[in-house]
Design an enzyme around this catalytic site. Structure first.
Site, mmCIF file in Angstrom:
data_model
loop_
_atom_site.group_PDB
_atom_site.id
_atom_site.type_symbol
_atom_site.label_atom_id
_atom_site.label_comp_id
_atom_site.label_asym_id
_atom_site.label_seq_id
_atom_site.Cartn_x
_atom_site.Cartn_y
_atom_site.Cartn_z
ATOM 1 C CD GLU A 188 -1.567 -7.955 -3.193
ATOM 2 O OE1 GLU A 188 -1.996 -8.992 -2.644
ATOM 3 O OE2 GLU A 188 -2.006 -6.824 -2.923
ATOM 4 C CD GLU A 206 1.501 -4.191 2.523
ATOM 5 O OE1 GLU A 206 1.362 -4.262 1.279
ATOM 6 O OE2 GLU A 206 0.591 -3.842 3.281
ATOM 7 C CG ASP A 233 -1.692 -2.418 -6.674
ATOM 8 O OD1 ASP A 233 -0.535 -2.817 -6.942
ATOM 9 O OD2 ASP A 233 -2.076 -2.173 -5.509
ATOM 10 C CE LYS A 274 2.044 -2.529 -5.606
ATOM 11 N NZ LYS A 274 1.189 -3.540 -4.941
HETATM 12 N N1 LIG Z 1 -5.038 3.071 4.077
HETATM 13 C C1 LIG Z 1 -4.402 1.947 3.759
HETATM 14 N N2 LIG Z 1 -3.101 1.821 4.111
HETATM 15 C C2 LIG Z 1 -2.405 0.683 3.799
HETATM 16 O O1 LIG Z 1 -1.202 0.608 4.130
HETATM 17 C C3 LIG Z 1 -3.090 -0.345 3.094
HETATM 18 C C4 LIG Z 1 -4.443 -0.155 2.743
HETATM 19 N N3 LIG Z 1 -5.068 0.987 3.096
HETATM 20 N N4 LIG Z 1 -5.135 -1.088 2.062
HETATM 21 C C5 LIG Z 1 -4.437 -2.194 1.495
HETATM 22 C C6 LIG Z 1 -3.356 -2.654 2.366
HETATM 23 C C7 LIG Z 1 -3.829 -3.248 3.669
HETATM 24 N N5 LIG Z 1 -2.714 -2.937 4.542
HETATM 25 C C8 LIG Z 1 -2.737 -3.055 5.916
HETATM 26 C C9 LIG Z 1 -3.917 -2.969 6.600
HETATM 27 C C10 LIG Z 1 -3.944 -3.054 7.976
HETATM 28 C C11 LIG Z 1 -2.778 -3.231 8.683
HETATM 29 C C12 LIG Z 1 -2.829 -3.314 10.179
HETATM 30 O O2 LIG Z 1 -3.880 -3.115 10.764
HETATM 31 N N6 LIG Z 1 -1.708 -3.616 10.867
HETATM 32 C C13 LIG Z 1 -1.641 -3.667 12.313
HETATM 33 C C14 LIG Z 1 -1.340 -5.085 12.768
HETATM 34 C C15 LIG Z 1 -2.511 -5.965 12.491
HETATM 35 C C16 LIG Z 1 -2.352 -7.365 13.072
HETATM 36 O O3 LIG Z 1 -1.340 -7.649 13.737
HETATM 37 O O4 LIG Z 1 -3.264 -8.153 12.807
HETATM 38 C C17 LIG Z 1 -0.523 -2.756 12.806
HETATM 39 O O5 LIG Z 1 -0.695 -2.203 13.903
HETATM 40 O O6 LIG Z 1 0.477 -2.570 12.117
HETATM 41 C C18 LIG Z 1 -1.566 -3.332 7.980
HETATM 42 C C19 LIG Z 1 -1.554 -3.236 6.598
HETATM 43 C C20 LIG Z 1 -1.706 -2.197 3.824
HETATM 44 N N7 LIG Z 1 -2.464 -1.569 2.769
HETATM 45 C C1 LIG Z 2 0.497 -0.259 -0.074
HETATM 46 C C2 LIG Z 2 0.860 -0.369 -1.511
HETATM 47 C C3 LIG Z 2 2.162 -1.060 -1.720
HETATM 48 C C4 LIG Z 2 -0.241 -1.032 -2.294
HETATM 49 O O1 LIG Z 2 -0.142 -2.115 -2.801
HETATM 50 C C5 LIG Z 2 -1.506 -0.302 -2.411
HETATM 51 O O2 LIG Z 2 -1.567 0.909 -2.084
HETATM 52 O O3 LIG Z 2 -2.478 -0.906 -2.866
HETATM 53 MG MG LIG Z 3 -2.007 -2.896 -3.473
#
Ligand SMILES: Nc1nc(=O)c2c([nH]1)NC[C@@H]1CN(c3ccc(C(=O)N[C@@H](CCC(=O)O)C(=O)O)cc3)CN21
Ligand SMILES: CC(C)C(=O)C(=O)O
Ligand SMILES: [Mg+2]
Length: 296
Positions: free
Chosen positions: A141, A208, A109, A139
């Protein structure tokens, strides 16, 4: 069967190189074919994140691609988001993952602030990542706005993976990590982003946190393989953060399936160790250096 040899010249565990065996950007791209009415992939692509040499060794045989994600900010460094992640962090972990892999394509990334300024800035930093890590791709964004940069890099020898939909580096613009594309207008924008990045030369695209309908449309319309995370089974492949999938995180997004509960297993191992140290039942004779009994 042993897959590794110890490289004594560097004292590092390095995989035995198998010439020509590592996945390449064109071989990934070729997994998607043109059919009437669009594109399709026979066998889904498998991607996981890796940040360390040993984890790369364990995941590599099972994957097509390993992603050194800027999620390492949260996962490895305990940062609140991916925003503070540096080029130095990405290079250090990228090099470790390349040393621990021989089959999967390794993509790194580009961290926030290292590519958005201009195509020139992106080329300088992407080439540095490739030189310092030995990775085969980067990669970045962004959709339409980043398409000229994707084109600039790919024309100059740098394979690029796109990333659209929920783009965590834009968390301060998006206002959170909620799913994207809930309105028709937003869905259209995400489709345009994926198409633009594909036409600019990305060899695959991470999509994503989007509604299933968008993934279905994009997977069918866009030439580049779509690697989904929280984007339904309609994608051409899937990626998850390895620590999430192993159950290392307390709170994970809805799209994560836990394939193990390593956090509980690690806690239990540490608890048992502490108990045995305190009870003087570890170490035993097996773990103790003593003179060998005489053989004569
Ligand atoms: N450990 C980890 N997993 C990930 O998938 C991830 C990271 N870190 N860091 C970078 C990004 C951040 N991402 C994220 C972080 C939080 C949510 C999350 O809390 N989603 C909630 C909904 C939040 C809302 O509606 O505001 C869910 O329940 O899916 C989703 C993707 C995906 N990526
Ligand atoms: C969740 C994946 C696609 C990513 O960008 C990351 O791990 O940083
Ligand atoms: Mg990333």
């Amino acid at each position: 069967m042993s897959t590794f040899t110890m490289d004594t010249s560097t004292s590092r565990a390095t995989p035995t190189p198998v010439p020509g065996k590592r996945m390449t950007a064109p071989s990934i791209r070729a997994r998607k074919e043109k059919v009437e009415g669009g594109y399709r992939t026979e066998q889904p692509l498998v991607m996981l994140t890796a940040y360390t040499m040993r984890m790369a060794q364990l995941l590599d045989p099972h994957c097509d691609m390993l992603l050194v994600g800027d999620s390492l900010g949260q996962v490895i460094y305990g940062l609140p988001s991916t925003i503070p992640v540096t080029l130095e962090m990405m290079c250090a972990h990228g090099a470790a993952v390349v040393r621990g892999s021989w089959h999967s394509l390794v993509a790194v990334d580009m961290p926030f602030g290292s590519y958005e300024g201009s195509p020139d800035q992106a080329f300088a930093n992407a080439s540095r990542i490739m030189k310092e890590t030995g990775c085969a791709a980067v990669k970045l964004e962004g959709g339409e706005a980043m398409a000229p940069t994707v084109d600039f890099l790919t024309r100059r020898g740098i394979p690029v993976i796109g990333h659209v939909g929920l783009t965590p580096q834009a968390v301060n613009i998006l206002g959170g990590y909620g799913a994207r594309g809930k309105t028709g207008d937003e869905a259209k924008l995400i489709e345009r982003d994926a198409l633009a990045v594909s036409e600019a030369g990305a060899f695959c695209i991470v999509v994503e946190g989007v509604m299933e309908e968008i993934a279905t449309t994009i997977a069918q319309k866009v030439a580049a393989p779509i690697i989904g995370i929280g984007a339904s089974a309609e994608c051409d492949g899937q990626v998850l953060v390895t620590d999430d999938m192993l159950g290392m995180f307390e709170r994970t997004p809805r799209f994560v399936k836990r394939f193990d509960d390593l956090a509980a297993r690690i806690s239990e191992a540490a608890r048992t160790y502490a108990e045995e140290v305190r009870g003087r039942t570890f170490p035993t004779a097996d773990q103790t250096y003593r003179p060998k009994p005489r053989q004569d």
